[in-house]
Design an enzyme around this catalytic site. Sequence first.
Site, short mmCIF file in Angstrom:
data_model
loop_
_atom_site.label_atom_id
_atom_site.label_comp_id
_atom_site.label_asym_id
_atom_site.label_seq_id
_atom_site.Cartn_x
_atom_site.Cartn_y
_atom_site.Cartn_z
N ASN A 183 -23.29 -75.20 6.37
CA ASN A 183 -22.80 -75.36 7.75
C ASN A 183 -23.82 -74.94 8.80
O ASN A 183 -23.54 -75.00 10.00
CB ASN A 183 -21.46 -74.64 7.97
CG ASN A 183 -21.58 -73.12 7.98
OD1 ASN A 183 -22.67 -72.56 7.94
ND2 ASN A 183 -20.44 -72.45 8.03
N LYS A 184 -25.01 -74.50 8.37
CA LYS A 184 -26.03 -74.04 9.32
C LYS A 184 -26.82 -75.20 9.91
O LYS A 184 -26.68 -76.36 9.51
CB LYS A 184 -26.96 -73.03 8.65
CG LYS A 184 -26.25 -71.75 8.19
CD LYS A 184 -25.57 -71.03 9.32
CE LYS A 184 -25.12 -69.62 8.98
NZ LYS A 184 -24.03 -69.57 7.99
N ASN A 185 -27.71 -74.90 10.86
CA ASN A 185 -28.46 -75.94 11.56
C ASN A 185 -29.41 -76.70 10.65
O ASN A 185 -29.75 -77.84 10.91
CB ASN A 185 -29.22 -75.33 12.73
CG ASN A 185 -28.29 -74.80 13.80
OD1 ASN A 185 -27.25 -74.22 13.50
ND2 ASN A 185 -28.65 -74.98 15.06
#
Length: 376
Positions: A183-185
């Site tokens: 879910n991170k960039n």
Amino acid sequence: MVDDYLPFARPSLDSETIAAVVETLRSGWLASGPRVQALEQALSGYLGGRIVRTFTSATAALEVALQVCGIGPGDEVIVPAMSFVATANVVLRVGARPVFVDVDLATRNLDLGQAESAVTSRTRAILPVHFAGLPLDLDRLYALAQRHGLRVIEDAAHAIGASWHGRRIGSVGDLVCFSFHPNKNMTTIEGGALVLDDPDEAARAERLRFHGIDRDAQGEMEVVEAGGKFNLSDVAAAVGLGQLRQLEHFNRLRRERARRYLEKLHSDPPFLLPDRGDDGHSWHLFALLLPLERLRITRRQFIQAMHERGIGVGIHYPAIHLFRRYRALGYAEGDFPNAERIGRETVTLPLFPAMTLSDVDRVCEAAVQIVQENRL
């Protein structure tokens, strides 16, 4: 539930990255190898040439960072009372005590004034979080650390690609940890990284991520200390290389969508919106506070109503000090009012590069409608 369900997060994987994963699988080299080395070199280049070592998670990177700093039993580490619980758990895992400090209600970042007041003779480090990708004031942070002789371990799990006054988070400072969770960039499926300056500390981090093993010039193995097993795989690194190539583009899209949220999310009673920051904000999350005291519904009911409209909502995060493990250390309700309010009222709306602006509008319309239909 509607068919076109919009989750609060979704990774973007292009065909080139998928092909690189297939090539890695066919190569037969699946554990740490040339792809890991290439990712560490690419991250180093992105962060101005600093030393980068990858790990299986940001949590592992944080734990190793504490060990590299020599922090253990009898030591204290200042941490924010509102973050993912890993930020404090790693302090306990090395035998030290997390000393909680409240956060600012607007930025959700560590209150540096309160942090300075929390320093004692046992304080060895400060472990702040760049919440949602909004950088903490690095100038004040490092001035505080210098005054008290503290190490700084930046929990930059949300902040890959963020910058403070034109300097990328991780390109300056002491120890900096990134997360590459899905879910991170950017993602490596699961993974993280530790950024360092000192070659000796980097060598120790390498030992600690792989069983405490050292090898001499002839390749003979020696075990120096009891390390863990935190080395990244080449399959994960292949994903990371593709993601890093697109990171700046991903972050531009996140900023555009965050700006749209800030323009459109106006209701009566009003949401408490996140601090907009500036162009250095990487916008990992868009987390707002619900006006629950002026609503006839609970947060759970708000989330369910959004779910019924085909929209996923997260919670980032409950106040750490109110979990059972931390109450056992003597912390209690009322200790950190801002963290507790955020923990009660926060919701995280969808934000990821593949979202369209019309997706943002749809989320805003649903959230505003639910609030206005349920106001007291």
